[in-house]
Design an enzyme around this catalytic site. Structure first.
Site, mmCIF file in Angstrom:
data_model
loop_
_atom_site.group_PDB
_atom_site.id
_atom_site.type_symbol
_atom_site.label_atom_id
_atom_site.label_comp_id
_atom_site.label_asym_id
_atom_site.label_seq_id
_atom_site.Cartn_x
_atom_site.Cartn_y
_atom_site.Cartn_z
ATOM 1 N N TYR A 54 0.810 -1.224 0.000
ATOM 2 C CA TYR A 54 0.000 0.000 0.000
ATOM 3 C C TYR A 54 0.845 1.277 0.000
ATOM 4 O O TYR A 54 0.365 2.341 0.390
ATOM 5 C CB TYR A 54 -0.973 -0.004 1.185
ATOM 6 C CG TYR A 54 -2.192 -0.875 0.974
ATOM 7 C CD1 TYR A 54 -3.016 -0.702 -0.142
ATOM 8 C CD2 TYR A 54 -2.545 -1.850 1.904
ATOM 9 C CE1 TYR A 54 -4.150 -1.498 -0.337
ATOM 10 C CE2 TYR A 54 -3.681 -2.643 1.715
ATOM 11 C CZ TYR A 54 -4.477 -2.454 0.596
ATOM 12 O OH TYR A 54 -5.602 -3.230 0.411
ATOM 13 N N GLU A 131 2.640 -6.216 -7.284
ATOM 14 C CA GLU A 131 1.982 -6.872 -6.154
ATOM 15 C C GLU A 131 2.246 -8.384 -6.154
ATOM 16 O O GLU A 131 2.500 -8.977 -5.099
ATOM 17 C CB GLU A 131 0.485 -6.567 -6.190
ATOM 18 C CG GLU A 131 0.229 -5.083 -5.890
ATOM 19 C CD GLU A 131 -1.183 -4.610 -6.214
ATOM 20 O OE1 GLU A 131 -2.033 -5.430 -6.623
ATOM 21 O OE2 GLU A 131 -1.442 -3.392 -6.067
HETATM 22 P P1 IDP Z 1 -9.081 -0.136 -4.096
HETATM 23 O O1 IDP Z 1 -8.907 -1.189 -3.021
HETATM 24 O O2 IDP Z 1 -10.475 -0.146 -4.658
HETATM 25 O O3 IDP Z 1 -8.013 -0.192 -5.158
HETATM 26 P P2 IDP Z 1 -7.651 2.154 -2.982
HETATM 27 O O4 IDP Z 1 -8.003 3.588 -3.201
HETATM 28 O O5 IDP Z 1 -6.428 1.603 -3.627
HETATM 29 O O6 IDP Z 1 -8.954 1.295 -3.373
HETATM 30 O O7 IDP Z 1 -7.574 1.946 -1.410
HETATM 31 C C1 IDP Z 1 -7.043 0.755 -0.878
HETATM 32 C C2 IDP Z 1 -7.885 0.327 0.294
HETATM 33 O O8 IDP Z 1 -7.801 1.315 1.318
HETATM 34 C C3 IDP Z 1 -9.387 0.200 0.026
HETATM 35 O O9 IDP Z 1 -9.750 -1.026 -0.584
HETATM 36 C C4 IDP Z 1 -9.943 0.325 1.423
HETATM 37 O O10 IDP Z 1 -9.761 -0.898 2.159
HETATM 38 C C5 IDP Z 1 -9.021 1.371 2.031
HETATM 39 N N1 IDP Z 1 -9.584 2.721 1.904
HETATM 40 C C6 IDP Z 1 -9.646 3.484 0.786
HETATM 41 N N2 IDP Z 1 -10.221 4.667 1.036
HETATM 42 C C7 IDP Z 1 -10.534 4.655 2.360
HETATM 43 C C8 IDP Z 1 -11.145 5.613 3.241
HETATM 44 O O11 IDP Z 1 -11.532 6.722 2.842
HETATM 45 N N3 IDP Z 1 -11.292 5.222 4.544
HETATM 46 C C9 IDP Z 1 -10.873 4.009 5.018
HETATM 47 N N4 IDP Z 1 -10.295 3.090 4.226
HETATM 48 C C10 IDP Z 1 -10.127 3.404 2.918
#
Ligand code: IDP
Ligand code: MG
Length: 154
Positions: A54, A131
């Site tokens: 991440y 990944e």
């Molecule tokens: P994705 O998993 O759909 O690719 P990303 O933006 O890459 O989304 O974010 C990774 C992970 O971080 C998300 O799947 C979710 O678990 C967490 N996440 C993303 N945005 C938020 C937020 O605003 N609050 C809490 N957790 C979040």
């Protein structure tokens, strides 16, 4: 028999998905769609792996709670292979926030809260390559030919 690898993506059942008994239903969706599993394991992720996985989100306000969540129990990392698997998998997952995920998607059918959205999927071929290399050693990925291949692809 070996086959020339098609596109690959990295999919992971997150700790909430494992705890809630969703490993089977999630795998079933990918199998039913016609994708081929080439790697799978159950493991307790090391914090270093999560930080690397991440890395792009390290400046976001939710980063530390995200890492704590992902570190809270076993996960099931997988590699799936098939034509356009990265793009199609993202569609199968649904939007990041389950409130915006359509019914019929994995997040849209199995989750409610953005910070408990049950599954990860790579968002590009480049991200998938990165990944896969974090979560799997080369020898853990199995190159095999499915008997379905001639019926799934023209
Ligand atoms: P994705 O998993 O759909 O690719 P990303 O933006 O890459 O989304 O974010 C990774 C992970 O971080 C998300 O799947 C979710 O678990 C967490 N996440 C993303 N945005 C938020 C937020 O605003 N609050 C809490 N957790 C979040
Ligand atoms: Mg992402």
């Amino acid at each position: 028999m070996e086959a020339k690898p098609r596109e690959r993506t990295f999919i992971m059942v997150k700790p909430d998905g494992v705890q809630r008994g969703l490993i089977g239903p999630i795998i079933t969706r990918f199998e039913n769609r016609g994708f081929k599993m080439v790697a799978l394991k159950l493991m307790s992720p090391k914090k270093d792996m999560l930080l690397e996985h991440y890395e792009d989100l390290k400046d976001r306000p939710f980063f530390s709670e995200l890492v704590t969540y992902m570190h809270s129990g076993p996960v099931v990392p997988m590699v799936w292979e098939g034509e356009d698997v990265v793009k199609i998998s993202r569609q199968m997952l649904g939007a990041t926030n389950p409130a915006d995920s359509k019914p019929g998607t994995i997040r849209g059918d199995f989750s409610i809260d953005i910070s408990r959205n049950v599954i990860h999927g790579s968002d590009s071929v480049e991200a998938a390559d990165k990944e896969i290399s974090i979560w799997f050693a080369e020898q853990e990925i199995v190159n095999w030919r499915s008997i379905d291949e001639d019926w799934i692809y023209e």
